[in-house]
Design a protein around this motif. Structure first.
Motif, short mmCIF file in Angstrom:
data_model
loop_
_atom_site.label_atom_id
_atom_site.label_comp_id
_atom_site.label_asym_id
_atom_site.label_seq_id
_atom_site.Cartn_x
_atom_site.Cartn_y
_atom_site.Cartn_z
N SER A 71 0.82 -1.21 0.00
CA SER A 71 0.00 0.00 0.00
C SER A 71 0.86 1.26 0.00
CB SER A 71 -0.92 0.02 1.22
OG SER A 71 -0.17 0.06 2.43
N PHE A 72 2.14 1.14 0.38
CA PHE A 72 3.05 2.26 0.33
C PHE A 72 3.68 2.35 -1.05
CE2 PHE A 72 2.97 0.99 4.85
CZ PHE A 72 2.55 2.18 5.41
N ASN A 73 4.34 3.44 -1.29
CA ASN A 73 4.93 3.70 -2.61
C ASN A 73 6.23 2.91 -2.76
OD1 ASN A 73 5.40 4.72 -5.12
ND2 ASN A 73 6.01 6.76 -4.42
N LEU A 74 6.15 1.76 -3.42
CA LEU A 74 7.30 0.90 -3.64
C LEU A 74 7.45 0.64 -5.14
CD1 LEU A 74 6.79 -1.76 -0.82
CD2 LEU A 74 8.30 0.23 -0.76
N ARG A 75 8.64 0.28 -5.53
CA ARG A 75 8.89 -0.05 -6.93
C ARG A 75 8.31 -1.42 -7.26
NH1 ARG A 75 15.04 0.73 -8.51
NH2 ARG A 75 14.07 0.25 -10.54
N PHE A 76 7.74 -1.55 -8.45
CA PHE A 76 7.17 -2.81 -8.96
C PHE A 76 6.03 -3.33 -8.08
CE2 PHE A 76 11.76 -2.90 -10.06
CZ PHE A 76 11.63 -2.76 -11.44
N ARG A 77 5.36 -2.45 -7.37
CA ARG A 77 4.29 -2.92 -6.49
C ARG A 77 3.12 -3.48 -7.28
NH1 ARG A 77 1.41 2.43 -3.83
NH2 ARG A 77 1.00 3.57 -5.77
N ASN A 78 2.82 -2.93 -8.45
CA ASN A 78 1.73 -3.48 -9.27
C ASN A 78 2.08 -4.88 -9.77
OD1 ASN A 78 0.12 -1.18 -9.03
ND2 ASN A 78 1.12 -0.18 -10.77
N ILE A 124 1.11 -10.90 -8.98
CA ILE A 124 1.61 -12.22 -8.58
C ILE A 124 0.81 -12.79 -7.42
CG2 ILE A 124 3.58 -13.40 -7.53
CD1 ILE A 124 5.42 -11.69 -9.20
N LEU A 125 0.48 -11.95 -6.45
CA LEU A 125 -0.25 -12.42 -5.28
C LEU A 125 -1.70 -12.79 -5.62
CD1 LEU A 125 1.06 -9.93 -2.58
CD2 LEU A 125 1.47 -12.39 -2.66
N PHE A 126 -2.33 -12.05 -6.53
CA PHE A 126 -3.73 -12.29 -6.82
C PHE A 126 -3.93 -13.36 -7.90
CE2 PHE A 126 -7.80 -11.09 -8.92
CZ PHE A 126 -8.63 -11.32 -7.84
N LEU A 186 -1.99 -30.19 1.90
CA LEU A 186 -3.25 -29.69 1.33
C LEU A 186 -3.61 -28.33 1.90
CD1 LEU A 186 -5.38 -32.97 1.34
CD2 LEU A 186 -4.13 -31.96 -0.56
N ALA A 187 -3.36 -28.15 3.19
CA ALA A 187 -3.61 -26.84 3.79
C ALA A 187 -2.69 -25.78 3.20
CB ALA A 187 -3.44 -26.92 5.31
N GLY A 188 -1.45 -26.17 2.91
CA GLY A 188 -0.53 -25.22 2.28
C GLY A 188 -1.00 -24.82 0.88
N VAL A 189 -1.58 -25.75 0.16
CA VAL A 189 -2.13 -25.43 -1.16
C VAL A 189 -3.27 -24.42 -1.03
CG1 VAL A 189 -3.30 -26.37 -3.19
CG2 VAL A 189 -1.43 -27.64 -2.13
N SER A 190 -4.12 -24.59 -0.04
CA SER A 190 -5.22 -23.64 0.16
C SER A 190 -4.70 -22.25 0.52
CB SER A 190 -6.17 -24.16 1.23
OG SER A 190 -5.54 -24.18 2.51
N VAL A 191 -3.58 -22.19 1.28
CA VAL A 191 -2.98 -20.89 1.59
C VAL A 191 -2.49 -20.22 0.32
CG1 VAL A 191 -1.05 -19.76 2.76
CG2 VAL A 191 -2.36 -21.51 3.95
N TRP A 192 -1.83 -20.99 -0.54
CA TRP A 192 -1.31 -20.44 -1.79
C TRP A 192 -2.44 -19.94 -2.68
CZ3 TRP A 192 -1.85 -21.91 -6.98
CH2 TRP A 192 -0.95 -21.30 -7.87
N ARG A 193 -3.56 -20.62 -2.66
CA ARG A 193 -4.65 -20.24 -3.57
C ARG A 193 -5.44 -19.04 -3.06
NH1 ARG A 193 -10.24 -23.44 -5.10
NH2 ARG A 193 -10.87 -21.98 -6.74
N PHE A 194 -5.80 -19.01 -1.78
CA PHE A 194 -6.76 -18.01 -1.29
C PHE A 194 -6.11 -16.79 -0.65
CE2 PHE A 194 -9.26 -21.95 -1.32
CZ PHE A 194 -10.34 -21.53 -2.08
N THR A 195 -4.80 -16.73 -0.59
CA THR A 195 -4.15 -15.53 -0.06
C THR A 195 -4.48 -14.31 -0.90
OG1 THR A 195 -2.36 -16.82 0.92
CG2 THR A 195 -1.93 -14.48 0.52
N GLY A 196 -4.60 -14.48 -2.20
CA GLY A 196 -4.88 -13.36 -3.08
C GLY A 196 -6.22 -12.71 -2.80
N LEU A 197 -7.22 -13.50 -2.44
CA LEU A 197 -8.54 -12.93 -2.14
C LEU A 197 -8.47 -12.02 -0.92
CD1 LEU A 197 -11.60 -12.72 -2.50
CD2 LEU A 197 -11.82 -14.82 -1.16
N ASN A 198 -7.87 -12.49 0.16
CA ASN A 198 -7.74 -11.66 1.35
C ASN A 198 -6.84 -10.47 1.09
OD1 ASN A 198 -9.05 -13.25 3.80
ND2 ASN A 198 -8.03 -14.75 2.50
N PHE A 199 -5.82 -10.66 0.27
CA PHE A 199 -4.92 -9.56 -0.06
C PHE A 199 -5.68 -8.42 -0.74
CE2 PHE A 199 -2.45 -7.69 -3.57
CZ PHE A 199 -1.53 -6.96 -2.83
#
Length: 338
Positions: free
Chosen positions: A142-149, A154-156, A206-219
C-alpha cells in the motif's frame, strides 16, 4: 329638435366608449390570467411520471429476473434439502420413507461422522497464516514501492486459477519423484517421504495449497480497505514522526477492522466446507477426508441421500452458529479517525 339631435350622438358615443372599455378590460384580464390555469373539465388533470402506476412497478420489473434465479437455485434447493433430511431416500427411488429426526440422531451418535471435523483444524490454522500473510503484503504494497503493481498481480493470480486445475498441478508437485522431490534433490536434500501418504503431512500439504490459492482474495480485500483510508492521516502521522509500525497500529488496523472480521468469517466457514482440493488430490484417503467429502460420498457412493442431506443441514447450522458467535464477540464498531 335641436336638443334631441345633439343628445343622441352624445349617448351613442358614451355607449361606444363603454363597450370599448369593457372589451379592453376583458382582454387585459385574459392576459393577466396565469397561462397554467385553464378553464373547463380538463383543468387539474395533468399527471406526472411520479404519479404513474408504471413507476411503482418498474423496480420490481428489474428485480424479477434476479429474484427468480435466487429463489430457483438457492432457496428452493435448500428447502428441498431440509425436506430430504427427514426421509430415508436413496436419491433415485420415487418413494421417500419419512423417518423424522432419525438421520440427525445417527449423525450425532456416530463418532466417525464427526471425526472428520478434526481435519478442518489444519485448514483453520492455514487460514490464520493466510490472513497474516495477506495482511502483511497488503500493508507493504500500500506504500509507494517499486514494482508494487507487479507483485500485486503475482499475489492475486493464484485465486484466478480454477480449483480443479490447482489440484492436478499440486498432485504432480507432491507425488513421489515429483517437482518437490526434484527441487529438494537440486538443493542436496534427499528424502523418500511420501508427502500425500501420511495423514499429517498430507493434511499439512493440502492446507498449504489452500494458503497459496486463497491468499490473493484476502490480499485484495485488505488492500482495498487500506487504500480507502484518507491520505491526509498518513501525512499527518509522518509529520508527527510516526513510523510504519505506529501507522499500522493506530491508523490501518482500526480502519480495516470490519474487513478483518469478514475475512475471519470466510476463513472459518471455508475451513469447515473444504472440498475440491482434497477431493482432487487424495479423494479423502489417508485421513484427509473432510465433512463435505464425506457428505458427497454418503449421497452418491452409498446412496444415502437423506442422511447426506441431514449432514449438510448440520454443517449449515454450524457455520451460522459460528458466524453469529463471531459477530457477537467482535461487533463491527464504526471507526471515525478524522
Amino acid at each position: 329638435m335641436t336638443q334631441t339631435t345633439d343628445t343622441a350622438p352624445e349617448g351613442a358615443a358614451m355607449t361606444g366608449r363603454s363597450s370599448t372599455d369593457k372589451a379592453e378590460a376583458d382582454t387585459q384580464g385574459r392576459r393577466s390570467r396565469p397561462a397554467g390555469r385553464r378553464r373547463g373539465p380538463t383543468a387539474g388533470r395533468t399527471r406526472s411520471w411520479r404519479d404513474s402506476p408504471l413507476r411503482r412497478i418498474t423496480p420490481w420489473l428489474f428485480l424479477a429476473a434476479p429474484l427468480a434465479l435466487l429463489i430457483t437455485f438457492t432457496y428452493v434447493p435448500v428447502a428441498s434439502m431440509i425436506s430430504y433430511s427427514f426421509t430415508d431416500w436413496d436419491g433415485v427411488s420415487p418413494d421417500r420413507a419419512y423417518v423424522g429426526f432419525d438421520n440427525y440422531v445417527r449423525i450425532f451418535t456416530r463418532p466417525e461422522l464427526f471425526h472428520v471435523f478434526f481435519v478442518s483444524g489444519y485448514y483453520l490454522a492455514a487460514s490464520v497464516v493466510q490472513i497474516a500473510v495477506a495482511l502483511y503484503f497488503a500493508v507493504i504494497l500500500s506504500f509507494n514501492l517499486r514494482f508494487r503493481n507487479f507483485f500485486k498481480g503475482i499475489l492475486f493470480f493464484p485465486y484466478l486459477i480454477n480449483g480443479v486445475a490447482i489440484g492436478f498441478v499440486f498432485l504432480y508437485f507432491f507425488q513421489d519423484g515429483g517437482t518437490l522431490d526434484s527441487v529438494l534433490a537440486w538443493l542436496g536434500v534427499t528424502t523418500d517421504h511420501p508427502w500425500l501418504g501420511d495423514p499429517t503431512s498430507a493434511n499439512v500439504s493440502l492446507a498449504g495449497v489452500s494458503v497459496w490459492r486463497f491468499t490473493g482474495l484476502n490480499f485484495v480485500l485488505f488492500l482495498g480497505a487500506i487504500q480507502s483510508i484518507p491520505g491526509e492521516l498518513f501525512e499527518a502521522a509522518e509529520l508527527d514522526g510516526a513510523g510504519k509500525w505506529k501507522q499500522f497500529r493506530h491508523i490501518i488496523a482500526p480502519s480495516i477492522k470490519p474487513v478483518i472480521s469478514l475475512s475471519a468469517i470466510l476463513a472459518i466457514s471455508g475451513s469447515l466446507s473444504v472440498f475440491e482440493i482434497p477431493y482432487i488430490m487424495t479423494g479423502g484417503a489417508t485421513g484427509t477426508q473432510t465433512f463435505v467429502i464425506q457428505t458427497v460420498k454418503l449421497a452418491f457412493q452409498f446412496n444415502k441421500t437423506g442422511l447426506a442431506s441431514a449432514a449438510a443441514v448440520v454443517l449449515l447450522l454450524i457455520i451460522l452458529l459460528v458466524t453469529w458467535i463471531q459477530r457477537r464477540l467482535v461487533p463491527d464498531d464504526k471507526v471515525d479517525l478524522v
